[in-house]
Motif scaffolding. Structure first.
Motif, PDB file in Angstrom:
ATOM      1  N   ILE A   1      -1.495  12.541  -2.759  1.00 47.23           N
ATOM      2  CA  ILE A   1      -2.448  11.959  -1.806  1.00 47.23           C
ATOM      3  C   ILE A   1      -3.817  12.609  -1.947  1.00 47.23           C
ATOM      4  O   ILE A   1      -4.849  11.929  -2.034  1.00 47.23           O
ATOM      5  N   THR A   2      -3.843  13.936  -1.990  1.00 50.62           N
ATOM      6  CA  THR A   2      -5.105  14.673  -2.069  1.00 50.62           C
ATOM      7  C   THR A   2      -5.860  14.362  -3.355  1.00 50.62           C
ATOM      8  O   THR A   2      -7.081  14.116  -3.336  1.00 50.62           O
ATOM      9  N   GLU A   3      -5.153  14.361  -4.468  1.00 49.51           N
ATOM     10  CA  GLU A   3      -5.797  14.093  -5.749  1.00 49.51           C
ATOM     11  C   GLU A   3      -6.267  12.645  -5.862  1.00 49.51           C
ATOM     12  O   GLU A   3      -7.332  12.370  -6.417  1.00 49.51           O
ATOM     13  N   ALA A   4      -5.486  11.723  -5.309  1.00 45.85           N
ATOM     14  CA  ALA A   4      -5.879  10.309  -5.354  1.00 45.85           C
ATOM     15  C   ALA A   4      -7.160  10.075  -4.562  1.00 45.85           C
ATOM     16  O   ALA A   4      -8.023   9.273  -4.964  1.00 45.85           O
ATOM     17  N   LYS A   5      -7.307  10.773  -3.457  1.00 46.39           N
ATOM     18  CA  LYS A   5      -8.530  10.635  -2.663  1.00 46.39           C
ATOM     19  C   LYS A   5      -9.728  11.237  -3.392  1.00 46.39           C
ATOM     20  O   LYS A   5     -10.860  10.758  -3.254  1.00 46.39           O
ATOM     21  N   ALA A   6      -9.473  12.274  -4.181  1.00 46.83           N
ATOM     22  CA  ALA A   6     -10.561  12.952  -4.887  1.00 46.83           C
ATOM     23  C   ALA A   6     -11.006  12.221  -6.145  1.00 46.83           C
ATOM     24  O   ALA A   6     -12.202  12.227  -6.496  1.00 46.83           O
ATOM     25  N   ASP A   7     -10.081  11.583  -6.852  1.00 42.35           N
ATOM     26  CA  ASP A   7     -10.442  10.985  -8.155  1.00 42.35           C
ATOM     27  C   ASP A   7     -10.690   9.471  -8.110  1.00 42.35           C
ATOM     28  O   ASP A   7     -10.907   8.835  -9.142  1.00 42.35           O
ATOM     29  N   GLY A   8     -10.648   8.884  -6.922  1.00 42.74           N
ATOM     30  CA  GLY A   8     -10.959   7.462  -6.800  1.00 42.74           C
ATOM     31  C   GLY A   8      -9.754   6.541  -6.826  1.00 42.74           C
ATOM     32  O   GLY A   8      -9.877   5.341  -6.537  1.00 42.74           O
ATOM     33  N   THR A   9      -8.578   7.093  -7.158  1.00 39.31           N
ATOM     34  CA  THR A   9      -7.372   6.257  -7.207  1.00 39.31           C
ATOM     35  C   THR A   9      -7.026   5.691  -5.827  1.00 39.31           C
ATOM     36  O   THR A   9      -6.645   4.519  -5.694  1.00 39.31           O
ATOM     37  N   TYR A  10      -7.197   6.507  -4.801  1.00 37.56           N
ATOM     38  CA  TYR A  10      -6.897   6.070  -3.439  1.00 37.56           C
ATOM     39  C   TYR A  10      -7.764   4.877  -3.049  1.00 37.56           C
ATOM     40  O   TYR A  10      -7.266   3.882  -2.497  1.00 37.56           O
ATOM     41  N   GLU A  11      -9.037   4.967  -3.351  1.00 35.85           N
ATOM     42  CA  GLU A  11      -9.952   3.863  -3.016  1.00 35.85           C
ATOM     43  C   GLU A  11      -9.552   2.580  -3.743  1.00 35.85           C
ATOM     44  O   GLU A  11      -9.599   1.490  -3.168  1.00 35.85           O
ATOM     45  N   GLN A  12      -9.136   2.707  -4.989  1.00 40.56           N
ATOM     46  CA  GLN A  12      -8.709   1.533  -5.754  1.00 40.56           C
ATOM     47  C   GLN A  12      -7.492   0.874  -5.099  1.00 40.56           C
ATOM     48  O   GLN A  12      -7.422  -0.359  -4.972  1.00 40.56           O
ATOM     49  N   ILE A  13      -6.520   1.698  -4.692  1.00 39.70           N
ATOM     50  CA  ILE A  13      -5.326   1.170  -4.041  1.00 39.70           C
ATOM     51  C   ILE A  13      -5.691   0.530  -2.697  1.00 39.70           C
ATOM     52  O   ILE A  13      -5.182  -0.540  -2.328  1.00 39.70           O
TER      53      ILE A  13
ATOM     54  N   PHE B   1       0.819  -1.211   0.000  1.00 37.08           N
ATOM     55  CA  PHE B   1       0.000   0.000   0.000  1.00 37.08           C
ATOM     56  C   PHE B   1       0.852   1.259   0.000  1.00 37.08           C
ATOM     57  O   PHE B   1       0.643   2.173  -0.811  1.00 37.08           O
ATOM     58  N   ASP B   2       1.822   1.322   0.915  1.00 40.78           N
ATOM     59  CA  ASP B   2       2.686   2.506   0.985  1.00 40.78           C
ATOM     60  C   ASP B   2       3.464   2.706  -0.310  1.00 40.78           C
ATOM     61  O   ASP B   2       3.676   3.847  -0.752  1.00 40.78           O
ATOM     62  N   VAL B   3       3.906   1.597  -0.901  1.00 44.56           N
ATOM     63  CA  VAL B   3       4.671   1.677  -2.148  1.00 44.56           C
ATOM     64  C   VAL B   3       3.831   2.320  -3.243  1.00 44.56           C
ATOM     65  O   VAL B   3       4.305   3.198  -3.976  1.00 44.56           O
ATOM     66  N   ASP B   4       2.573   1.905  -3.352  1.00 42.93           N
ATOM     67  CA  ASP B   4       1.691   2.464  -4.379  1.00 42.93           C
ATOM     68  C   ASP B   4       1.413   3.947  -4.145  1.00 42.93           C
ATOM     69  O   ASP B   4       1.307   4.726  -5.101  1.00 42.93           O
ATOM     70  N   ILE B   5       1.287   4.339  -2.877  1.00 45.73           N
ATOM     71  CA  ILE B   5       1.040   5.754  -2.570  1.00 45.73           C
ATOM     72  C   ILE B   5       2.236   6.612  -2.971  1.00 45.73           C
ATOM     73  O   ILE B   5       2.095   7.660  -3.630  1.00 45.73           O
TER      74      ILE B   5
ATOM     75  N   VAL C   1      -8.607  -0.818  -1.717  1.00 48.49           N
ATOM     76  CA  VAL C   1      -9.295  -2.097  -1.919  1.00 48.49           C
ATOM     77  C   VAL C   1      -8.315  -3.170  -2.380  1.00 48.49           C
ATOM     78  O   VAL C   1      -8.413  -4.336  -1.982  1.00 48.49           O
ATOM     79  N   LYS C   2      -7.361  -2.774  -3.211  1.00 50.86           N
ATOM     80  CA  LYS C   2      -6.352  -3.720  -3.704  1.00 50.86           C
ATOM     81  C   LYS C   2      -5.603  -4.399  -2.559  1.00 50.86           C
ATOM     82  O   LYS C   2      -5.362  -5.618  -2.589  1.00 50.86           O
ATOM     83  N   TRP C   3      -5.248  -3.634  -1.534  1.00 57.33           N
ATOM     84  CA  TRP C   3      -4.410  -4.174  -0.466  1.00 57.33           C
ATOM     85  C   TRP C   3      -5.175  -4.615   0.773  1.00 57.33           C
ATOM     86  O   TRP C   3      -4.684  -5.458   1.538  1.00 57.33           O
ATOM     87  N   PHE C   4      -6.379  -4.073   1.000  1.00 57.28           N
ATOM     88  CA  PHE C   4      -7.116  -4.412   2.206  1.00 57.28           C
ATOM     89  C   PHE C   4      -8.408  -5.179   1.940  1.00 57.28           C
ATOM     90  O   PHE C   4      -9.010  -5.713   2.865  1.00 57.28           O
ATOM     91  N   GLY C   5      -8.822  -5.213   0.668  1.00 51.25           N
ATOM     92  CA  GLY C   5     -10.043  -5.953   0.345  1.00 51.25           C
ATOM     93  C   GLY C   5     -11.313  -5.267   0.762  1.00 51.25           C
ATOM     94  O   GLY C   5     -12.412  -5.815   0.611  1.00 51.25           O
ATOM     95  N   LYS C   6     -11.202  -4.076   1.292  1.00 51.27           N
ATOM     96  CA  LYS C   6     -12.373  -3.292   1.723  1.00 51.27           C
ATOM     97  C   LYS C   6     -12.141  -1.831   1.369  1.00 51.27           C
ATOM     98  O   LYS C   6     -11.011  -1.417   1.116  1.00 51.27           O
ATOM     99  N   LYS C   7     -13.224  -1.062   1.372  1.00 56.06           N
ATOM    100  CA  LYS C   7     -13.114   0.366   1.087  1.00 56.06           C
ATOM    101  C   LYS C   7     -12.686   1.112   2.362  1.00 56.06           C
ATOM    102  O   LYS C   7     -12.854   0.600   3.471  1.00 56.06           O
ATOM    103  N   PRO C   8     -12.165   2.333   2.190  1.00 53.70           N
ATOM    104  CA  PRO C   8     -11.783   3.127   3.367  1.00 53.70           C
ATOM    105  C   PRO C   8     -12.969   3.260   4.330  1.00 53.70           C
ATOM    106  O   PRO C   8     -14.099   3.495   3.903  1.00 53.70           O
ATOM    107  N   GLY C   9     -12.711   3.086   5.600  1.00 54.83           N
ATOM    108  CA  GLY C   9     -13.761   3.190   6.601  1.00 54.83           C
ATOM    109  C   GLY C   9     -14.415   1.861   6.941  1.00 54.83           C
ATOM    110  O   GLY C   9     -15.182   1.770   7.906  1.00 54.83           O
ATOM    111  N   GLU C  10     -14.123   0.822   6.153  1.00 52.00           N
ATOM    112  CA  GLU C  10     -14.778  -0.479   6.377  1.00 52.00           C
ATOM    113  C   GLU C  10     -13.915  -1.449   7.184  1.00 52.00           C
ATOM    114  O   GLU C  10     -14.399  -2.508   7.600  1.00 52.00           O
ATOM    115  N   LEU C  11     -12.678  -1.126   7.392  1.00 49.15           N
ATOM    116  CA  LEU C  11     -11.798  -2.020   8.144  1.00 49.15           C
ATOM    117  C   LEU C  11     -12.050  -1.887   9.643  1.00 49.15           C
ATOM    118  O   LEU C  11     -12.241  -0.798  10.153  1.00 49.15           O
TER     119      LEU C  11
END
Length: 288
Positions: A263-275, A83-87, A277-287
């Motif tokens: 970080i800010t742009e990734a959270k706004a355009d959906g890239t952050y959520e994709q990353i 996850f950190d690597v992708d960010i 889900v890729k590493w945690f299997g859930k969306k932000p806030g669901e863990l």
């Protein structure tokens, strides 16, 4: 490394402390510092083009981390992923460079010594933003909401830190982490382990009955049948932590802006959520 979610780590770094700290070996590998390239990171900043970032190595955004800390950063074959690597890759792309990863002891990262000595440009190691650490390093905007968790052998009957204390169970924690700090703040004197794999091994070998570690790390361990068969998550501890990308005190404004914008742009355009889900299997806030 300690995955407050979870958690980690104010030391005033004098010349003598800096020299000693940089002599520490990398926790994850049991050896010295390792780099994604044969040459490793340079120890002096490379000349920057007018208005460009001042990078340790030309054409590279060098990142200090502490391996392994799955799912945030770990080796998959010869490649470091997570996850950190992708960010950080998003920030490197903004700068028009590629990411170079250096494995180094976490205590050297959180103290600011690694970046002060030119070992890396940034640090991404599941590192919680704390006032103590902010005295020695600068942080990006938060990129992960973290919490701690308790992993125990099955059958303890414990479901909280209070139960661990009442039942006189032995508690373990990773050294230099916020998980260790949280345990101490609650009256424990945990057995300390140098890194997360050693902490897990301490639980498996019976050196301790319970360990405190970042929740995503615990959940990743429990995906392995040999762990899930004998151990269980007994509690999540909402410590209100947030991870940040670390930078040298008085950070290069070009690098800091690239990291914050990524970080800010990734959270706004959906890239952050994709990353996420890729590493945690859930969306932000669901863990948790």
């Amino acid at each position: 490394m300690g995955l407050s979610f979870i958690s980690r780590r104010a030391l005033t770094v004098g010349a003598a402390v800096l020299a000693g700290a940089l002599g520490l070996s990398a926790c994850g590998s049991g050896g010295g510092e390792t780099s994604a390239s044969p040459s490793g990171a340079a120890t002096t900043s490379a000349p920057a083009a007018a208005g460009g970032p001042k990078l340790v190595t030309p054409g590279k955004l060098t990142t200090c981390t502490n391996l392994p800390y799955e799912p945030f950063q770990f080796k998959e074959g010869d490649k470091v992923v997570g996850f950190d690597v992708d960010i950080v890759d998003l920030a490197a792309k903004k700068l028009g460079v590629t990411q170079e990863i250096v494995d180094i002891d976490f205590a050297v990262i959180k103290s600011g010594a690694a970046m002060a000595a030119g070992k890396c440009d940034v640090a991404a190691a599941g590192m919680t933003i704390t006032e103590e650490r902010k005295a020695n390093i600068d942080f990006s905007v938060p990129y992960f909401d973290a919490t701690q968790a308790l992993l125990a052998k099955k059958g303890t009957g414990a479901a909280s830190l209070e139960d661990v204390k009442a039942k006189n169970l032995k508690l373990g924690a990773q050294a230099s982490t916020t998980g260790l700090d949280h345990a101490k703040a609650n009256g424990f004197n945990p057995r300390e382990f140098a890194d997360s794999p050693k902490e897990l091994l301490g639980l498996q070998s019976g050196q301790v009955d319970v360990i405190i570690q970042d929740l995503p790390v615990v959940l990743t361990w429990l995906k392995k049948p040999e762990i899930a068969e004998k151990f269980e998550l007994i509690a999540s501890l909402d410590t209100g932590e947030q991870y940040g990308v670390g930078l040298k005190k008085g950070a290069d404004p070009v690098i800091l802006k690239a990291v914050n914008d990524a970080i800010t742009e990734a959270k706004a355009d959906g890239t952050y959520e994709q990353i996420y889900v890729k590493w945690f299997g859930k969306k932000p806030g669901e863990l948790g």
